[in-house]
Design an enzyme around this catalytic site. Sequence first.
Site, PDB file in Angstrom:
ATOM      1  N   GLY A 108       3.316   5.673  -3.185  1.00  0.00           N
ATOM      2  CA  GLY A 108       4.489   6.402  -3.642  1.00  0.00           C
ATOM      3  C   GLY A 108       4.609   6.430  -5.152  1.00  0.00           C
ATOM      4  O   GLY A 108       4.897   7.481  -5.756  1.00  0.00           O
TER       5      GLY A 108
ATOM      6  N   ALA B  26       0.839  -1.207   0.000  1.00  0.00           N
ATOM      7  CA  ALA B  26       0.000   0.000   0.000  1.00  0.00           C
ATOM      8  C   ALA B  26       0.869   1.250   0.000  1.00  0.00           C
ATOM      9  O   ALA B  26       0.599   2.218  -0.724  1.00  0.00           O
ATOM     10  CB  ALA B  26      -0.936  -0.005   1.204  1.00  0.00           C
ATOM     11  N   ASP B  27       1.924   1.251   0.812  1.00  0.00           N
ATOM     12  CA  ASP B  27       2.862   2.377   0.820  1.00  0.00           C
ATOM     13  C   ASP B  27       3.548   2.531  -0.533  1.00  0.00           C
ATOM     14  O   ASP B  27       3.665   3.645  -1.073  1.00  0.00           O
ATOM     15  CB  ASP B  27       3.931   2.150   1.886  1.00  0.00           C
ATOM     16  CG  ASP B  27       3.479   2.548   3.275  1.00  0.00           C
ATOM     17  OD1 ASP B  27       2.587   3.406   3.394  1.00  0.00           O
ATOM     18  OD2 ASP B  27       4.015   2.002   4.252  1.00  0.00           O
ATOM     19  N   LEU B  28       4.044   1.431  -1.067  1.00  0.00           N
ATOM     20  CA  LEU B  28       4.805   1.500  -2.307  1.00  0.00           C
ATOM     21  C   LEU B  28       3.941   1.974  -3.472  1.00  0.00           C
ATOM     22  O   LEU B  28       4.381   2.789  -4.299  1.00  0.00           O
ATOM     23  CB  LEU B  28       5.418   0.134  -2.616  1.00  0.00           C
ATOM     24  CG  LEU B  28       6.474  -0.333  -1.610  1.00  0.00           C
ATOM     25  CD1 LEU B  28       6.825  -1.798  -1.843  1.00  0.00           C
ATOM     26  CD2 LEU B  28       7.733   0.522  -1.700  1.00  0.00           C
TER      27      LEU B  28
END
Length: 388
Positions: free
Chosen positions: A177, A172-174
Amino acid sequence: MSALLDDVLVLDLTRALAGPHAAMMLGDLGARVIKVESPTGDDTRSWGPPFMDPEDPDASRESTYFLSANRNKESITLDLKDPADQDVLARLVERADVLMENFRVGVLDRLGFPVSRLHELNPRLVVLQITGFGHDGPEATRSGFDQIAQGEGGLMSLTGLTEPTKVGVPIADLLAGMNGAYGVVAALYERERTGKGRVVHTSLLAGMVGVHAFQGTKWTVAKEVPGLAGGHHPSIAPYGMFRSRTAPVQIACGSEKLWQAFAREFDIDPAGDGFATNPERVANRDALIEVIEGLLADLDAETVLARLDAAGVPAGKVRSLDDVYSWDQTLSQGLLLDVDHPTLGPVQLPGSPLRFDDNAHSGGRETHQAPPTLGQHNDAVRAWLDEA
């Protein structure tokens, strides 16, 4: 040779992973990225183990987590509640092309830098704001962490064998980004026509919903709620992981032609009862898996893969990361970077996934910088500002 973004200055006010990953992507393409950290540093500087200890036992330890998301950046420390440091940030904003932040909604406003002021200081500034659940709406003020977003965004309901399972990397973070970097590049392109910057919004939730793909339309169009996919494709069969005598192998019969080639290789009747069409094979998946694994039970994985390769059927191993990083194909693609860290010395990092036709890697950047130590560039950046 000029890198693609070597005339772009990015102020990276982000922490943890989503924002730092977005800034790193632009840094890989040649942008100058100044990472603005609190005096105690990005949270990920303390996320371990493992930590890497330089030979000097008194030197600060370096987090492998931080190293993964902060190459090609400079680090300065600012206390954004301090008026003097706020002035430094304002001077940086005046010169920047991009500002990235992933504070909770409203935090940057309370620090004295609402978007209105940012654009007063620099009308050409592109602002990226990454949040957990969106910049508005009933849950906008919730803080966002990867595993929470994987669950709330539905991905965990699709992943696992017997219970919801998170992906093995902070996806989810990647994805947030990556989406953020994509939006920033589009805004920079628009600025060439209009002369004005704009705000780009994305979130961890948006990234999750954005990659539901056919699983999403299974609900929105067909009104069927998809469940755990396990190790097999929910819409195609055979397409998944199968046990051989020595190790699992992955087999992807993504068309009728490939299914027929597979069936011929292992003496299966491709038009047999229950297996004649993909819908039938999906409906009878368990029986098909049993048949295939029965045929592979006496064969080692390498033999299976060799036979499938000769038959033209896509197949592969399940590699561990040490195997991936020593694989000739990985090395041939330049996917690992060697950098010289100021305290660790030579280290190797996973690199940019992009290659361009006029340069081997990373949009023309000839050399890559190791992730910085905390405040490593304080003096250099302040001196640069004073020279302006």
